[in-house]
Design a protein around this motif. Structure first.
Motif, PDB file in Angstrom:
ATOM      1  N   ALA A   1       0.837  -1.207   0.000  1.00  0.00           N
ATOM      2  CA  ALA A   1       0.000   0.000   0.000  1.00  0.00           C
ATOM      3  C   ALA A   1       0.867   1.250   0.000  1.00  0.00           C
ATOM      4  CB  ALA A   1      -0.929   0.001   1.213  1.00  0.00           C
TER       5      ALA A   1
ATOM      6  N   TYR B   1       2.562   2.006  -3.301  1.00  0.00           N
ATOM      7  CA  TYR B   1       1.654   2.573  -4.304  1.00  0.00           C
ATOM      8  C   TYR B   1       1.166   3.976  -3.910  1.00  0.00           C
ATOM      9  CZ  TYR B   1       1.300  -1.606  -7.224  1.00  0.00           C
ATOM     10  OH  TYR B   1       1.574  -2.649  -8.100  1.00  0.00           O
TER      11      TYR B   1
ATOM     12  N   TYR C   1      -4.079  -2.645  -6.731  1.00  0.00           N
ATOM     13  CA  TYR C   1      -3.575  -1.270  -6.658  1.00  0.00           C
ATOM     14  C   TYR C   1      -3.367  -0.672  -8.048  1.00  0.00           C
ATOM     15  CZ  TYR C   1      -3.211  -1.195  -1.623  1.00  0.00           C
ATOM     16  OH  TYR C   1      -3.523  -1.195  -0.278  1.00  0.00           O
TER      17      TYR C   1
END
Length: 242
Positions: free
Chosen positions: A125, A128, A226
């Motif tokens: 996470a 990204y 993502y």
């Protein structure tokens, strides 16, 4: 290589393709088993699973890096690939050690592997550009987890919930998440593989391979999820990817 909306459409079609005869038969057996389990047992398992997962997501050792800013998708995914490789190795080594220890260590492997998986998701996470400390991001991680370890019917529902994620409203508390479906889908998905880890002699190699593959699958699913968000905020663009 480029990532386009067409690439993601193909991925979505692949993971939502109806199960074949073998998959349907396996799912029918799992559903039958679930109907035989008393409701209070289901409730206890759900409470244990939600408690453990929430503890991982909110625990002091669940460190989240600062979001990576100003990088291309290609640079981000080079780092994501390296992170997945690192966690695959760690999970495989841990699964092999647990397999050597028999039943007791195989049981202990379950929460540790869960911890590995969510730490990987938090790292991805951040790479990204998302802040893993935010509740909506942790909910997205839970959805990625479901996407990786659910049957096709549930994956379709999860994908619908993930579409336009950054523009949608989300629950204000982790307790509002559907923990019953979460635990049941995950348990059904990995039951046979993890049971084999408890067998003598073959437990160690099976544990290493199973953990390695489960972590690799989760990492690949996270990358696609993502990318989906990346492209959703850049409609009309074709961005580089590895």
């Amino acid at each position: 290589m480029t990532t386009s909306p067409q690439d993601l459409t193909a991925w979505r079609a692949r993971i939502t393709r109806p199960a074949g005869p073998l998959g349907n038969a396996s799912r029918a057996v799992q559903r039958r088993i679930n109907t035989l389990i008393p409701e209070k047992v289901h409730a206890a398992i759900t409470a244990a699973m939600s408690g453990m997962t929430k503890a991982i997501l909110t625990g002091a050792d669940f460190t989240t890096a600062s979001p990576l800013l100003g990088a291309s998708l290609e640079d981000r995914e080079a780092k994501v690939t390296a992170a997945i490789d690192g966690w695959k190795t760690a999970a495989g080594a841990e699964g092999g050690a647990a397999g050597l220890g028999g039943f007791a260590l195989a049981l202990a492997d379950f929460p540790l592997l869960m911890s590995f998986k969510f730490k990987l998701l938090a790292q991805i996470a951040a790479l990204y550009g998302h802040d893993g400390r935010v509740l909506s991001e942790r909910l997205y991680m839970l959805h990625i987890f479901e996407l990786a370890f659910s049957d096709v019917e549930h994956r379709i529902k999860v994908l619908a919930a993930m579409d336009d994620w950054d523009a949608a409203e989300h629950p204000a508390d982790l307790k509002d998440f559907d923990w019953r479906s979460f635990q049941q889908q995950y348990r059904d998905h990995i039951d046979l593989a993890k049971l084999a880890q408890m067998l003598p002699v073959v437990g160690a190699p099976v544990g290493a391979v199973v953990n390695w593959r489960l972590t690799a699958h989760l990492g690949k699913t996270a990358m696609m999820a993502y990318r989906m968000r990346w492209l959703a905020t850049r409609q009309g663009e074709v961005v580089p990817a590895r």
